[in-house]
Design an enzyme around this catalytic site. Structure first.
Site, short mmCIF file in Angstrom:
data_model
loop_
_atom_site.label_atom_id
_atom_site.label_comp_id
_atom_site.label_asym_id
_atom_site.label_seq_id
_atom_site.Cartn_x
_atom_site.Cartn_y
_atom_site.Cartn_z
CG HIS A 180 22.96 83.45 76.78
ND1 HIS A 180 21.73 82.87 77.00
CD2 HIS A 180 23.86 82.45 76.81
CE1 HIS A 180 21.90 81.57 77.17
NE2 HIS A 180 23.19 81.29 77.06
CD GLU A 210 20.08 79.58 75.22
OE1 GLU A 210 19.48 79.72 76.30
OE2 GLU A 210 21.15 78.96 75.09
CO CO Z 1 24.03 79.35 76.89
#
Ligand code: CO
Length: 297
Positions: A180, A210
């Site tokens: 993630h 991210e």
């Molecule tokens: Co997310």
């Protein structure tokens, strides 16, 4: 030298001690034990395909703690709202803890099903601390560490992941895990994982959606060698939205599409880490630590 009388007295004394301790044990066993339970907390997902993964987690936890009642909570407000519209009611961690307090649970072991101790985990910790020691509520609530916390977790996860690579993967293939990622300092677990993986297998890469490293960083490395095939796999608890859209989606910006545009043959594996029992076991080890800390039998 012992006389017979002395021996008789000594054995009478021993018998008395045994009787006393037996009655003491019986007494402490009749004292009603505090009601205890487990609250499993995930970010959540609205994809029906992820249900089997959540079920697998619950079955493993149930097997490890057969006496305990297990409850669930999702931290994502967006997902809870989406599920509610479909008639599925899943509590937030605060709602679940309030209910458990009201129902008489005295000790609650909360287990984070997150991958790293990032923002989600820290927020959950605040909630758990707030619900611990509430008058007429839960006396003690404690939070178990996410998948990656101790140094040994990183080692254990590396071993399990490498043991369970796609069965048809060869030494001519590469695999890219999709983590993630976050702006939180706990993002360092991702480059750390990459380091550990590379110690054992240079064909395994890890990028995040991210955080760091990004897919471009990995593509730069991939391009240095010729690969027959590139596998994509989620480095996430479940194969939810990120896996199905950002990783394997048909849009041109999905990881699969980006790699295919570069000429790679790509195969996406849509299974979450929590589909693997050996990985769930790492979370369960953290839950066991909490049980020990709270002295729950
Ligand atoms: Co997310």
């Amino acid at each position: 030298m012992f006389t017979t009388n002395k021996i008789a007295n000594a054995s009478k004394f021993a018998l008395l001690i045994i009787l006393l301790s037996v009655s003491f044990v019986a007494k402490s066993e009749t004292k009603k034990a505090d009601k205890t339970g487990i609250l499993l907390v995930s970010f959540g997902s609205s994809y029906p395909e992820t249900r089997a993964t959540f079920k697998n987690i619950e079955e493993n936890v149930k097997a490890a703690f057969p006496e305990q009642e297990i409850r669930w909570a999702y931290t994502s407000k967006f997902i809870r709202k989406k599920l509610r519209k479909r008639g599925e009611q899943i509590d937030s961690p605060a709602e679940a803890l309030a209910k458990m307090g009201e129902e008489g649970f005295k000790k609650v072991a909360v287990q984070s099903l997150h991958v790293i101790p990032g923002e989600e985990y820290e927020n959950l910790k605040k909630t758990v601390v707030a619900f611990s020691g509430i008058p007429k509520g839960i006396e003690e609530a404690k939070l178990g560490a996410p998948l990656l916390y101790h140094h040994t977790d990183v080692q254990a996860l590396t071993e399990v992941l490498l043991r369970n690579l796609p069965s048809d993967m060869t030494t001519k293939d590469a695999l890219v895990f999709m983590g993630h990622g976050t702006q939180h300092t706990a993002n360092v677990y991702y480059p750390a994982m990459q380091y550990y993986l590379w110690q054992k297998n240079p064909n395994i890469f890890l990028a995040t959606v991210e955080g760091y490293p990004e897919l471009d960083d990995v593509i730069e490395k991939l391009d240095q060698k010729k690969w027959k095939k590139v596998y994509l796999m989620p480095f996430m608890t479940i194969a939810g939205d990120h896996a199905r859209n950002d990783m394997a989606g048909e849009d041109s910006d999905s990881w699969q599409s980006q790699l295919e545009a570069k000429g790679y043959e790509v195969e996406s594996v849509l299974s979450g880490m929590a589909d693997q029992n050996e990985i769930v076991q790492i979370w369960i080890d953290h839950l066991k630590e909490v049980f020990q800390e709270m002295n729950i039998k």
